[in-house]
Write a protein that holds these residues in place. Structure first.
Motif, PDB file in Angstrom:
ATOM      1  N   LEU A  17      -1.633  -8.640  -5.611  1.00 42.78           N
ATOM      2  CA  LEU A  17      -1.364  -6.908  -5.365  1.00 42.78           C
ATOM      3  C   LEU A  17      -2.090  -6.783  -3.932  1.00 42.78           C
ATOM      4  N   ASP A  18      -3.097  -7.452  -3.503  1.00 40.21           N
ATOM      5  CA  ASP A  18      -3.626  -7.338  -2.125  1.00 40.21           C
ATOM      6  C   ASP A  18      -2.484  -7.544  -1.300  1.00 40.21           C
ATOM      7  N   THR A  19      -1.896  -8.590  -1.121  1.00 42.99           N
ATOM      8  CA  THR A  19      -0.909  -9.113  -0.193  1.00 42.99           C
ATOM      9  C   THR A  19       0.456  -8.030  -0.276  1.00 42.99           C
ATOM     10  N   ARG A  20       0.993  -7.917  -1.426  1.00 44.10           N
ATOM     11  CA  ARG A  20       1.829  -6.976  -1.592  1.00 44.10           C
ATOM     12  C   ARG A  20       1.591  -5.251  -1.011  1.00 44.10           C
ATOM     13  N   ALA A  21       0.405  -5.090  -1.511  1.00 45.38           N
ATOM     14  CA  ALA A  21       0.171  -3.702  -1.194  1.00 45.38           C
ATOM     15  C   ALA A  21       0.084  -3.480   0.327  1.00 45.38           C
ATOM     16  N   LYS A  22      -0.670  -4.376   0.938  1.00 46.35           N
ATOM     17  CA  LYS A  22      -0.921  -4.348   2.326  1.00 46.35           C
ATOM     18  C   LYS A  22       0.633  -4.279   3.047  1.00 46.35           C
ATOM     19  N   LYS A  23       1.566  -5.055   2.535  1.00 40.57           N
ATOM     20  CA  LYS A  23       3.018  -5.296   3.280  1.00 40.57           C
ATOM     21  C   LYS A  23       3.525  -3.749   3.052  1.00 40.57           C
ATOM     22  N   GLU A  24       3.604  -3.386   1.696  1.00 39.84           N
ATOM     23  CA  GLU A  24       4.289  -2.209   1.454  1.00 39.84           C
ATOM     24  C   GLU A  24       3.679  -0.991   2.056  1.00 39.84           C
ATOM     25  N   ILE A  25       2.290  -0.859   2.186  1.00 37.45           N
ATOM     26  CA  ILE A  25       1.802   0.524   2.741  1.00 37.45           C
ATOM     27  C   ILE A  25       1.840   0.204   4.378  1.00 37.45           C
ATOM     28  N   MET A  26       1.880  -1.005   4.914  1.00 41.80           N
ATOM     29  CA  MET A  26       2.162  -0.741   6.364  1.00 41.80           C
ATOM     30  C   MET A  26       3.549  -0.313   6.642  1.00 41.80           C
ATOM     31  N   ALA A  27       4.541  -0.856   5.858  1.00 43.27           N
ATOM     32  CA  ALA A  27       5.738  -0.377   5.992  1.00 43.27           C
ATOM     33  C   ALA A  27       6.191   1.073   5.629  1.00 43.27           C
ATOM     34  N   SER A  28       5.462   1.812   4.734  1.00 43.96           N
ATOM     35  CA  SER A  28       5.532   3.096   4.358  1.00 43.96           C
ATOM     36  C   SER A  28       4.620   4.071   5.445  1.00 43.96           C
ATOM     37  N   LEU A  29       3.756   3.671   6.074  1.00 43.70           N
ATOM     38  CA  LEU A  29       2.869   4.303   6.990  1.00 43.70           C
ATOM     39  C   LEU A  29       3.214   4.032   8.413  1.00 43.70           C
TER      40      LEU A  29
ATOM     41  N   ILE B  54      -5.774   2.295  -7.936  1.00 45.08           N
ATOM     42  CA  ILE B  54      -5.734   3.262  -6.849  1.00 45.08           C
ATOM     43  C   ILE B  54      -6.057   2.402  -5.584  1.00 45.08           C
ATOM     44  N   ILE B  55      -5.418   2.737  -4.672  1.00 45.52           N
ATOM     45  CA  ILE B  55      -5.401   1.895  -3.166  1.00 45.52           C
ATOM     46  C   ILE B  55      -5.624   3.085  -2.422  1.00 45.52           C
ATOM     47  N   THR B  56      -6.713   2.845  -1.460  1.00 44.13           N
ATOM     48  CA  THR B  56      -7.077   3.684  -0.407  1.00 44.13           C
ATOM     49  C   THR B  56      -6.705   3.315   0.969  1.00 44.13           C
ATOM     50  N   VAL B  57      -6.407   3.832   1.829  1.00 44.91           N
ATOM     51  CA  VAL B  57      -6.217   3.453   3.303  1.00 44.91           C
ATOM     52  C   VAL B  57      -6.847   4.414   4.349  1.00 44.91           C
ATOM     53  N   ASN B  58      -7.701   3.991   5.145  1.00 44.45           N
ATOM     54  CA  ASN B  58      -8.199   4.811   6.369  1.00 44.45           C
ATOM     55  C   ASN B  58      -7.860   4.216   7.592  1.00 44.45           C
ATOM     56  N   ARG B  59      -7.460   4.913   8.498  1.00 41.87           N
ATOM     57  CA  ARG B  59      -7.058   4.925   9.771  1.00 41.87           C
ATOM     58  C   ARG B  59      -7.931   5.357  10.861  1.00 41.87           C
ATOM     59  N   LEU B  60      -9.072   5.288  10.876  1.00 40.86           N
ATOM     60  CA  LEU B  60      -9.878   5.828  11.945  1.00 40.86           C
ATOM     61  C   LEU B  60      -9.377   5.480  13.369  1.00 40.86           C
ATOM     62  N   GLU B  61      -9.234   4.053  13.512  1.00 37.79           N
ATOM     63  CA  GLU B  61      -8.776   3.658  14.934  1.00 37.79           C
ATOM     64  C   GLU B  61      -7.684   4.407  15.332  1.00 37.79           C
ATOM     65  N   TYR B  62      -6.675   4.607  14.433  1.00 41.77           N
ATOM     66  CA  TYR B  62      -5.291   5.476  14.794  1.00 41.77           C
ATOM     67  C   TYR B  62      -5.534   7.002  15.081  1.00 41.77           C
ATOM     68  N   ALA B  63      -6.559   7.373  14.511  1.00 39.68           N
ATOM     69  CA  ALA B  63      -7.044   9.061  14.756  1.00 39.68           C
ATOM     70  C   ALA B  63      -7.720   8.956  16.082  1.00 39.68           C
ATOM     71  N   MET B  64      -8.289   8.085  16.476  1.00 38.35           N
ATOM     72  CA  MET B  64      -9.059   8.177  17.701  1.00 38.35           C
ATOM     73  C   MET B  64      -8.049   7.882  18.752  1.00 38.35           C
ATOM     74  N   ASP B  65      -7.223   6.768  18.606  1.00 41.95           N
ATOM     75  CA  ASP B  65      -6.015   6.595  19.832  1.00 41.95           C
ATOM     76  C   ASP B  65      -5.317   7.881  19.816  1.00 41.95           C
ATOM     77  N   GLU B  66      -4.999   8.327  18.820  1.00 42.48           N
ATOM     78  CA  GLU B  66      -4.069   9.652  19.122  1.00 42.48           C
ATOM     79  C   GLU B  66      -4.839  10.974  19.804  1.00 42.48           C
ATOM     80  N   ALA B  67      -6.006  10.931  19.666  1.00 40.21           N
ATOM     81  CA  ALA B  67      -6.782  12.047  20.247  1.00 40.21           C
ATOM     82  C   ALA B  67      -6.855  11.610  21.732  1.00 40.21           C
TER      83      ALA B  67
END
Length: 267
Positions: A41-53, A79-92
């Motif tokens: 599930l870890d491998t699959r979730a990472k793959k699908e979530i990276m594609a989705s986002l 429940i799978i959570t994702v945090n994109r702090l680096e992306y938030a800072m880069d966008e700013a």
């Protein structure tokens, strides 16, 4: 947190990319069931979530998986959570808004949750949780709507306030938000606000009521340090302010009419 109103936040949190405010649906990125069964599930979730986002391979982000029985079957869900702090800072930085974004706690669509339905072997579309990405989503499980399964309590921060959103599975497979309310506000200021969320039996139906009690932060000192590492200790100390019951048709918690006079004014 005077710049936000409860009504605005209620509209924001339940927005999802599939166009349905409450119900998660399949991303269906991996189509071969044989391939899916071989992947963790870890491998699959990472793959699908990276594609989705649309997360690039160069981006650093955090993904966590919380497993629990979320519906009435005997197959584990998650429940799978994702945090994109680096992306938030880069966008700013890219938008030349570093100072303003920092002042607002980088609040935006940088925290997400996904529902993995074990019976369907399916990961949902992202459910956006507009919040301050300096803190990842906090996940708790508790039987509130039905004693035979667990509901999901999602904790998140918006600047110096803390909120909780409640999700439950209906029709065996649909994850829906049923309630949200503040748990504290004005942390680090002279007069913080603190609220207790209490679950109380309802003599007329199985789902429990949600009661909100006013309280105080235990041993409060406004020098709290890192806002996003701060976890206030709150115990029930004052009076019942609001009480909500589950409307089984709307699948939402509604306020008992006699408590309407206690609703906070918009600021």
């Amino acid at each position: 947190m005077k710049s936000f109103s409860i009504s605005m936040l209620c509209l924001l949190l339940i927005t999802s990319s599939c166009g349905d405010e409450n119900t998660s649906e399949s991303t269906d990125i991996i189509e071969d069931p044989t391939e899916r069964s071989r992947e963790s599930l870890d491998t699959r979730a990472k793959k699908e979530i990276m594609a989705s986002l649309a997360i690039p391979v160069s981006e650093k982000f955090t993904m966590r998986i919380y497993k629990e029985y979320l519906n009435a079957d005997t197959i584990i869900d998650a429940i799978i959570t994702v945090n994109r702090l680096e992306y938030a800072m880069d966008e700013a930085v890219k938008n030349k808004r570093e100072a303003k974004a920092a002042e607002m706690g980088f609040t935006g669509n940088y925290n997400y949750l996904f529902y993995y339905d074990g019976a369907l072997d399916r990961i949902s579309n992202p459910i956006f949780a507009p919040s301050s990405p300096g803190r990842e989503l906090d996940i708790e499980f508790k039987s509130i709507v039905a004693p035979t399964r667990k509901d999901v309590i999602v904790g998140y921060r918006i600047r110096n306030s803390g909120w909780k959103s409640y999700f439950s599975v209906f029709n065996d497979h649909d994850l829906m938000m049923v309630f949200q309310w503040k748990s504290f506000d004005f942390a680090g200021e002279d007069n913080p606000e603190a609220l207790i969320h209490s679950f109380e039996e309802n003599s007329n139906q199985v789902p429990m009521d949600i009661a909100i009690y006013t309280s105080e932060i235990d041993s409060y000192n406004k020098n709290i340090g890192d806002m996003y590492k701060y976890i206030p200790s709150i115990t029930k100390k004052k009076e019942l302010q609001l009480k909500f019951f589950l409307d089984p048709i709307a699948k939402k918690y509604r306020l008992y009419p006699e408590f309407a006079k206690n609703l906070p004014k918009k600021v």
